[in-house]
Design a protein around this motif. Structure first.
Motif, mmCIF file in Angstrom:
data_model
loop_
_atom_site.group_PDB
_atom_site.id
_atom_site.type_symbol
_atom_site.label_atom_id
_atom_site.label_comp_id
_atom_site.label_asym_id
_atom_site.label_seq_id
_atom_site.Cartn_x
_atom_site.Cartn_y
_atom_site.Cartn_z
ATOM 1 N N LEU A 117 6.092 -4.642 0.679
ATOM 2 C CA LEU A 117 5.686 -3.758 1.787
ATOM 3 C C LEU A 117 6.848 -3.455 2.731
ATOM 4 N N MET A 118 8.003 -4.078 2.451
ATOM 5 C CA MET A 118 9.142 -3.868 3.346
ATOM 6 C C MET A 118 9.570 -2.397 3.370
ATOM 7 N N ASN A 119 9.848 -1.893 4.555
ATOM 8 C CA ASN A 119 10.346 -0.526 4.761
ATOM 9 C C ASN A 119 9.359 0.535 4.286
ATOM 10 N N MET A 120 8.104 0.157 4.165
ATOM 11 C CA MET A 120 7.098 1.082 3.632
ATOM 12 C C MET A 120 6.951 2.321 4.525
ATOM 13 N N ARG A 121 7.312 2.163 5.802
ATOM 14 C CA ARG A 121 7.122 3.296 6.725
ATOM 15 C C ARG A 121 8.000 4.484 6.378
ATOM 16 N N HIS A 122 9.019 4.274 5.552
ATOM 17 C CA HIS A 122 9.919 5.379 5.210
ATOM 18 C C HIS A 122 9.537 6.059 3.896
ATOM 19 N N HIS A 123 8.467 5.645 3.271
ATOM 20 C CA HIS A 123 8.123 6.224 1.968
ATOM 21 C C HIS A 123 7.338 7.531 2.109
ATOM 22 N N ARG A 124 7.380 8.288 1.037
ATOM 23 C CA ARG A 124 6.668 9.571 0.974
ATOM 24 C C ARG A 124 5.368 9.421 0.195
ATOM 25 N N TRP A 125 5.435 8.661 -0.875
ATOM 26 C CA TRP A 125 4.271 8.385 -1.715
ATOM 27 C C TRP A 125 4.038 6.877 -1.741
ATOM 28 N N PHE A 126 2.798 6.495 -1.981
ATOM 29 C CA PHE A 126 2.450 5.081 -1.930
ATOM 30 C C PHE A 126 1.738 4.682 -3.213
ATOM 31 N N ALA A 127 1.919 3.412 -3.567
ATOM 32 C CA ALA A 127 1.485 2.846 -4.845
ATOM 33 C C ALA A 127 2.464 3.302 -5.922
ATOM 34 N N LEU A 128 2.490 2.545 -7.011
ATOM 35 C CA LEU A 128 3.483 2.809 -8.053
ATOM 36 C C LEU A 128 3.252 4.139 -8.757
ATOM 37 N N ASP A 129 2.041 4.675 -8.637
ATOM 38 C CA ASP A 129 1.773 5.986 -9.230
ATOM 39 C C ASP A 129 1.689 7.085 -8.175
ATOM 40 N N GLY A 130 1.917 6.729 -6.917
ATOM 41 C CA GLY A 130 1.869 7.733 -5.856
ATOM 42 C C GLY A 130 0.497 8.335 -5.668
ATOM 43 N N ALA A 131 -0.545 7.560 -5.932
ATOM 44 C CA ALA A 131 -1.905 8.092 -5.789
ATOM 45 C C ALA A 131 -2.303 8.283 -4.334
ATOM 46 N N ALA A 132 -1.521 7.754 -3.421
ATOM 47 C CA ALA A 132 -1.804 7.946 -1.992
ATOM 48 C C ALA A 132 -0.615 8.646 -1.343
ATOM 49 N N ASP A 133 -0.922 9.534 -0.404
ATOM 50 C CA ASP A 133 0.131 10.269 0.290
ATOM 51 C C ASP A 133 0.320 9.776 1.717
ATOM 52 N N SER A 134 -0.361 8.696 2.073
ATOM 53 C CA SER A 134 -0.137 8.088 3.390
ATOM 54 C C SER A 134 -0.308 6.584 3.243
ATOM 55 N N LEU A 135 0.346 5.867 4.151
ATOM 56 C CA LEU A 135 0.239 4.415 4.108
ATOM 57 C C LEU A 135 -1.170 3.970 4.469
ATOM 58 N N TRP A 136 -1.837 4.745 5.319
ATOM 59 C CA TRP A 136 -3.202 4.347 5.703
ATOM 60 C C TRP A 136 -4.205 4.547 4.568
ATOM 61 N N SER A 137 -4.051 5.613 3.811
ATOM 62 C CA SER A 137 -5.004 5.794 2.697
ATOM 63 C C SER A 137 -4.720 4.782 1.591
ATOM 64 N N GLN A 138 -3.429 4.457 1.383
ATOM 65 C CA GLN A 138 -3.104 3.428 0.409
ATOM 66 C C GLN A 138 -3.675 2.075 0.840
ATOM 67 N N SER A 139 -3.673 1.808 2.146
ATOM 68 C CA SER A 139 -4.162 0.514 2.635
ATOM 69 C C SER A 139 -5.658 0.351 2.410
ATOM 70 N N MET A 140 -6.368 1.436 2.277
ATOM 71 C CA MET A 140 -7.820 1.364 2.014
ATOM 72 C C MET A 140 -8.111 1.053 0.549
ATOM 73 N N ARG A 141 -7.210 1.480 -0.342
ATOM 74 C CA ARG A 141 -7.507 1.391 -1.773
ATOM 75 C C ARG A 141 -7.775 -0.032 -2.277
#
Lengths: 421, 133
Positions: A117-141
């Motif tokens: 989760l380190m430096n996650m705030r600088h990412h554009r896509w989240f999860a290894l497949d980029g199924a989430a476009d925000s850190l908050w939606s990824q956190s719900m998954r």
């Protein structure tokens, strides 16, 4: 006029040459020269830390109440239906916010390795497949994934409503009690405060940063402190290895997706008990289908400018087998490696690229991927360089024990903060 | 004589070059085919790896060429044999001007813009290279 131009050209060339020589003089004997292109790439891997502004899609981003509540919920096993798993079960601070195992188990084993989760705030896509476009939606998954917390919006919302302290902290963050919101809105709120907490996890300066910054300010004495083997490895990284073509910039990732020939068969109901992990291809499908993406109603950014990546993302056949390019900061702390935890050590990762099996790559995939055919020494040098991307000290730990007083609904006093800077 | 020949040639082909697309403000990059000419500039002007950017574009048909019905914009890395991970959207601003959103170059190297101009059932393809360090 022509003479003047020639003189200016020669002067510029001289400056350029003296810069390259100047950089390498500290290495005598046995000069390790960086070309101008290599130097530009090295300088492009900084400065660190990167500038950051709160996420416009998340009104809780950067909010101290949200960070506090997010941290509490991150480690709270009561969010899971069986009260036995939290986000902190797999994202362990001492393991650089991953877990040190190939594939972890919540209620059941998952398909992929746990990303840091380190430096996650600088990412554009989240999860290894980029199924989430925000850190908050990824956190719900993971909260609702049956293999992880196996929870649901109703369970989460009822838990927060019944817990007076959590309910108070939720209202302090959003200005509304969870009792006044529907279950789904509370689940989204939980995702947003957890994202606010994760945004605080940033790696420190590394030995590489010290070298890069010394080059940037022309400080040869400081640059000469960088180990010779790491310097040789860095030259491979930005040069013949072409590693920095995908591991770009200060984050050492372009934030996008590539197929690098790692097997993508996983346990499943297909032939021989296996199935294919569709990687980015499936990630895009999930993203587009999700009501929690940045085009949906829960994006707090009224301008929708934060949704430009989601608006324009393009699914293609080559996305099968593509996975997100990981950041290499603190890479020494994040094994096992690759999307499935295929490789236990960085040595194995380097061997993979050295002996790359091009038959495993997509025919319409990245054409510049070739076996590097590294010598034993080159492999060791590359490893030495990668380890200079680690912080000198262990990743920071934020305790589960809360010394804060019980939540009281009042305006924060001037300068009040839950955390020391 | 040295001056006369280019002058005569310029006079002969002048009608073909008469089309001169223009964008207000700062100058842009020009691309031409035998039938069309266009000028474009990106916003922001300096493209960074991994950052989305947009493009403003002005297009005109040279004498004898059909008026454009539309234009599609994309970008490709010839040496890597792949394009962008994003699909651009183009909107017309009238008078031969367009705005494209959604560009993003995710790797350093040589990228090639492609401008596909559709007119009268045919497509004219123009390209322009840009190198990102």
């Amino acid at each position: 006029m022509t003479k003047k131009l020639l003189f200016a050209g020669a002067f510029a060339l001289g400056l350029c040459a003296s810069w390259i020589v100047g950089v390498t003089r500290a290495d005598e004997p046995g000069v390790i020269e960086f070309t101008e292109t290599e130097l530009n790439r090295i300088l492009g891997h900084g400065p660190w830390p990167m500038q950051w502004t709160p996420d416009p899609s998340n009104r809780a981003s950067g909010n101290m109440h949200a960070i506090d509540l997010g941290e509490r919920l991150f480690f709270d096993e009561k969010l899971s239906v069986k009260h036995n798993v939290s986000c902190g079960t797999c994202h362990i601070a001492e393991y650089n916010w991953t877990d040190g195992v190939k594939r972890n188990k919540g209620q059941a084993q998952v398909d992929r390795n746990t990303p840091t989760l380190m430096n996650m705030r600088h990412h554009r896509w989240f999860a290894l497949d980029g199924a989430a476009d925000s850190l908050w939606s990824q956190s719900m998954r993971p909260i609702v994934d049956p293999r992880e917390l196996a929870s649901n919006a109703t369970h989460v919302a009822q838990y927060l409503r019944k817990d007076v302290d959590l309910s108070c902290r939720y209202e302090k963050t959003f200005g509304v009690s969870p009792a006044a919101q529907d279950d789904e809105a509370v689940l989204v709120g939980v995702g947003k405060v957890m994202a606010a907490f994760q945004e605080t996890l940033v790696t420190d300066l590394t030995p590489f940063d010290a070298f890069r910054n010394a080059l940037a300010r022309g400080d040869q004495a400081a640059a000469s402190l960088y180990p010779r083997d790491a310097r040789r490895g860095l030259k491979i990284f930005v040069g013949k290895g072409n590693c920095s073509t995908c591991h770009t910039g200060p984050m050492f990732t372009n934030g996008e997706f590539h197929d690098i020939g790692v097997p993508h068969f996983i346990d499943g109901d297909g032939k021989d008990g296996k199935k294919v992990d569709g990687g980015r291809h499936d990630g895009i499908k999930k993203l587009i289908a999700s009501k929690f993406n940045l085009l949906g109603p829960y994006n707090d950014d009224a301008t929708r400018s934060s949704a430009i990546r989601t608006t324009h993302v393009k699914p293609e056949h080559r996305n099968f087998g593509e996975f997100k390019v990981p950041s290499l900061r603190n890479v020494g702390y994040t094994g096992p490696y690759m999307h499935s935890g295929e490789f236990l050590s960085l040595e194995q990762v380097i061997r993979h690229y050295s002996d790359l099996n091009v038959d495993r790559l997509h025919a319409d995939g990245e054409a510049i991927l070739k076996p590097l055919r590294l010598t034993q020494r080159e492999s060791a040098d590359l490893l030495a360089f990668l380890l200079t991307l680690d912080m000198d000290r262990a990743p920071p730990w934020r305790g589960k024990e809360y010394a804060h007083p019980p939540c009281v609904l009042r305006a924060p006093a001037a300068g009040e903060s839950y955390y020391a800077p | 004589m040295r001056v006369l020949i280019p002058l005569l040639l310029a006079t002969c082909i002048w009608p073909v070059l008469a089309c001169k697309p223009e964008l207000p403000g700062a100058k842009g990059e020009t691309v031409e085919s035998p039938k069309y000419a266009l000028v474009f500039r990106t916003q922001p002007e300096k493209i960074e790896i991994g950052q989305h950017f947009s493009m403003e574009l002005a297009l005109c048909a040279k004498d004898g060429a059909a008026a454009p019905d539309g234009i599609r914009l994309d970008a490709y890395m010839p040496e890597h044999r792949h394009g962008m991970n994003y699909k651009t959207t183009v909107s017309s601003a009238g008078a031969g001007r367009y705005r494209a959103e959604g560009f993003m170059f995710h790797m350093p190297g040589r990228w090639e813009y492609t401008f596909e101009i559709r007119a009268g059932g045919a497509t004219d393809r123009l390209t322009k290279s840009v190198v990102l360090q």
